[in-house]
Design an enzyme around this catalytic site. Structure first.
Site, PDB file in Angstrom:
ATOM      1  CG  ASP A   1      -2.041   0.984   1.174  1.00  0.00           C
ATOM      2  OD1 ASP A   1      -2.024   1.846   0.270  1.00  0.00           O
ATOM      3  OD2 ASP A   1      -2.950   0.905   1.998  1.00  0.00           O
TER       4      ASP A   1
ATOM      5  CB  CYS B   1      -6.896   3.050  -1.254  1.00  0.00           C
ATOM      6  SG  CYS B   1      -5.535   3.858  -0.385  1.00  0.00           S
TER       7      CYS B   1
ATOM      8  CE  LYS C   1      -6.262   0.329   1.898  1.00  0.00           C
ATOM      9  NZ  LYS C   1      -5.425   1.503   1.643  1.00  0.00           N
TER      10      LYS C   1
ATOM     11  CG  HIS D   1      -9.927   0.970   1.150  1.00  0.00           C
ATOM     12  ND1 HIS D   1      -8.889   1.873   1.111  1.00  0.00           N
ATOM     13  CD2 HIS D   1     -11.008   1.694   1.542  1.00  0.00           C
ATOM     14  CE1 HIS D   1      -9.311   3.071   1.474  1.00  0.00           C
ATOM     15  NE2 HIS D   1     -10.605   2.982   1.737  1.00  0.00           N
TER      16      HIS D   1
ATOM     17  CG  HIS E   1      -1.935   4.021   3.833  1.00  0.00           C
ATOM     18  ND1 HIS E   1      -2.280   4.938   4.799  1.00  0.00           N
ATOM     19  CD2 HIS E   1      -2.739   4.275   2.760  1.00  0.00           C
ATOM     20  CE1 HIS E   1      -3.252   5.709   4.342  1.00  0.00           C
ATOM     21  NE2 HIS E   1      -3.545   5.339   3.102  1.00  0.00           N
TER      22      HIS E   1
ATOM     23  CG  ASP F   1      -2.443   0.827  -3.002  1.00  0.00           C
ATOM     24  OD1 ASP F   1      -1.244   1.175  -2.885  1.00  0.00           O
ATOM     25  OD2 ASP F   1      -3.327   1.230  -2.221  1.00  0.00           O
ATOM     26  CG  ASN F   2      -1.789   4.325  -4.393  1.00  0.00           C
ATOM     27  OD1 ASN F   2      -2.897   3.963  -4.000  1.00  0.00           O
ATOM     28  ND2 ASN F   2      -0.877   4.799  -3.562  1.00  0.00           N
TER      29      ASN F   2
ATOM     30  CE  LYS G   1      -2.899   7.562  -1.400  1.00  0.00           C
ATOM     31  NZ  LYS G   1      -2.912   6.906  -0.081  1.00  0.00           N
TER      32      LYS G   1
END
Length: 491
Positions: free
Chosen positions: A42, A82, A135, A137, A238, A290-291, A311
């Site tokens: 993340d 996310c 996670k 989300h 994160h 994820d990014n 991000k």
């Protein structure tokens, strides 16, 4: 003659039995069907792994994955945020096709629709055991949780670990200032579809990476004799950053480096479990994120390496991620793939590898196994990739080495450093007044706009953008979508 007829009948009967056995075995997931492990970080930066040039933190297990498998230099997520990014991975679709945008907050009234087919539901057609740890989300209402969408097991946070009363942007405010800002409820830990810890504290945050890893290893050990899909989605790196005592102070890059080293440990534990159970040569392991990095957090943020921005933008630093994959005997060692690929391509690739039927509705991904297996001369199967952000804004189109940024506004630090000790620095907004064209192969840092020198390329990519607007719309040009589906709604 009668004997010959008897042999014919016997052979036909045997063929029928064998065909029935093959069909039944394939339908239930035959022994030898490949296991699939997807490890998803993340907010990891392109420059955060040793095999992608990281300094100050060691990632020996991920570096070994790259040395024993394949590394993609140009792997992309569908959106730099996310929930939208994870939706693309789970469904093989651009997230705006399936109604998800941004980062869903606690108590969101929307989530993943029951009409969509997830990675887990895809392989369950063939009898796979499935698990998600970490996670999620994609909605925190029970109807949206992993166990309602094809996963047999789940342990994790239903959304980001900063969505709690101690959000980094709130902790240094006065009580009066904090009252004026939107707060978050207590952060829950969920097992299956049941909250087992109503209020995660800083103590539990330090244990998340370990807990997720232990459950992943247990799942592998339990399901060693049947095919399985494991989705291990770490809450880190994160913000806020938390690391266990065993890695605290371990790196030369502060707490951020410690967190990365613990994630690398987790990867090593998964690889060890596969090896010990004799599953190495029947398991595809993929690692990505994820990014890009949340640059405003500075010392608590990852590195985009040579890439521009991070991000929350569709510049390369926001959507281009480190990617490594390993499958001994199927993926050759030490290969580097320079063709682009995207998270939307993982689902159809897994479908092809496991013999699973794709959903009847439209998906956007394509099978990239020739790229993943580093087949000589393999090319990306897409005409182009499209990058949406915010409220259905088509902000960029990429074909081959060319990436066209369409006029839009984006956030930037504009050369300023990020914050310190987990407190972010403020972004500023910048507007791209006209389209800009970059060669993201030769100009990885996107410094030189080549639009004026290549008007035919600009025209071609603008035509592709217009074709996509007819399908998924574009709020920047006030185009409504025609091919989008609705997200799930709380019932």
């Amino acid at each position: 003659m009668k004997q010959r007829h008897g042999l014919i009948h016997w052979a036909a009967a045997l063929a029928g039995v064998l065909f029935s056995f093959h069909t039944a075995t394939a339908a239930s997931g035959a022994q030898g069907s490949p296991n699939v492990v997807v490890i998803f970080a993340d907010d990891l930066g392109y420059g955060d792994l040793g095999c992608f040039g990281a300094k100050g933190q060691a990632t020996p297990n991920l570096d070994r994955m790259a040395a024993e498998g394949v590394k993609f230099e140009r792997f992309y997520v569908a959106q730099p945020v996310c929930s939208a990014s994870r939706m693309a991975l789970m469904t093989g679709c651009y997230p705006n096709r399936v109604g998800i945008k941004g980062a869903l907050g606690p108590g969101a009234k929307v989530g993943i629709s029951k009409e969509e087919t997830t990675l887990a539901e895809l392989v369950k057609q063939n009898g796979y055991a499935t698990a998600a740890f970490g996670k999620w989300h994609l909605g925190d209402d029970p109807q949206f949780l992993p166990v309602r969408h094809g996963f047999d097991e789940y342990l994790g946070l239903p959304y980001s670990n900063d969505m709690w009363p101690y959000h980094p942007e709130l902790v240094n405010l006065t009580p009066e200032q904090r009252k004026k800002r939107r707060g978050f409820p207590a952060l829950p830990l969920v097992d299956g579809d049941r909250i087992i810890l109503p209020e995660v504290t800083t103590v539990e945050q330090t244990r998340l990476t370990t807990w997720y890893t232990q459950r992943a290893v247990k799942f592998i050990n339990t399901n060693k004799d049947k095919p399985f899909l494991l989705y291990l989605a770490h809450s880190m790196p994160h913000v806020p950053l938390f690391v266990s005592d065993k890695y605290k102070g371990n790196s030369a890059n502060g707490v951020y480096g410690d967190v990365i080293e613990e994630i690398d440990w987790s990867v090593g534990e998964v690889l060890k479990a596969l090896k010990e159970n004799g599953l190495d040569e029947n398991t595809l392991v993929i690692f990505t994120s994820d990014n890009g990095p949340w640059l405003s957090y500075g010392t608590h943020s990852g590195s985009p390496g040579p890439l521009r921005e991070g991000k929350g933008t569709v510049w390369e630093g926001g959507v281009r991620e480190p990617f490594v994959a390993r499958w001994p005997g199927k993926i050759p060692s030490g290969k580097v793939v320079t063709e682009p690929a995207m998270t939307i391509d993982i689902l159809p690739t897994v479908a092809a590898l496991t013999g699973s039927k794709l959903p009847d509705h439209k998906i956007d991904g394509r099978n990239i196994w020739p790229l993943l297996s580093a087949t000589d001369g393999a090319k990306n199967p897409h005409e182009a990739y499209y990058f949406y952000y915010n409220d259905n804004e088509l902000q960029a189109v990429m074909k081959g080495r060319w990436k066209l940024y369409l006029p839009h506004s984006y956030r930037t630090l504009n050369g300023r450093p990020g914050g310190k000790d987990g407190v972010p620095a403020p972004y500023e907004q910048r507007t791209l007044e006209k389209a800009e064209l970059y060669d993201v192969v030769s100009d990885i840092s996107e410094r030189t706009d080549l639009g004026a020198a290549n008007p035919e390329v600009v025209a071609e990519l603008e035509k592709l953008a217009e074709d996509m607007r007819a399908d998924l719309g574009d709020s920047l040009t006030k185009r409504a979508p025609n091919g989008a589906r609705l997200a799930g709604k709380v019932e």
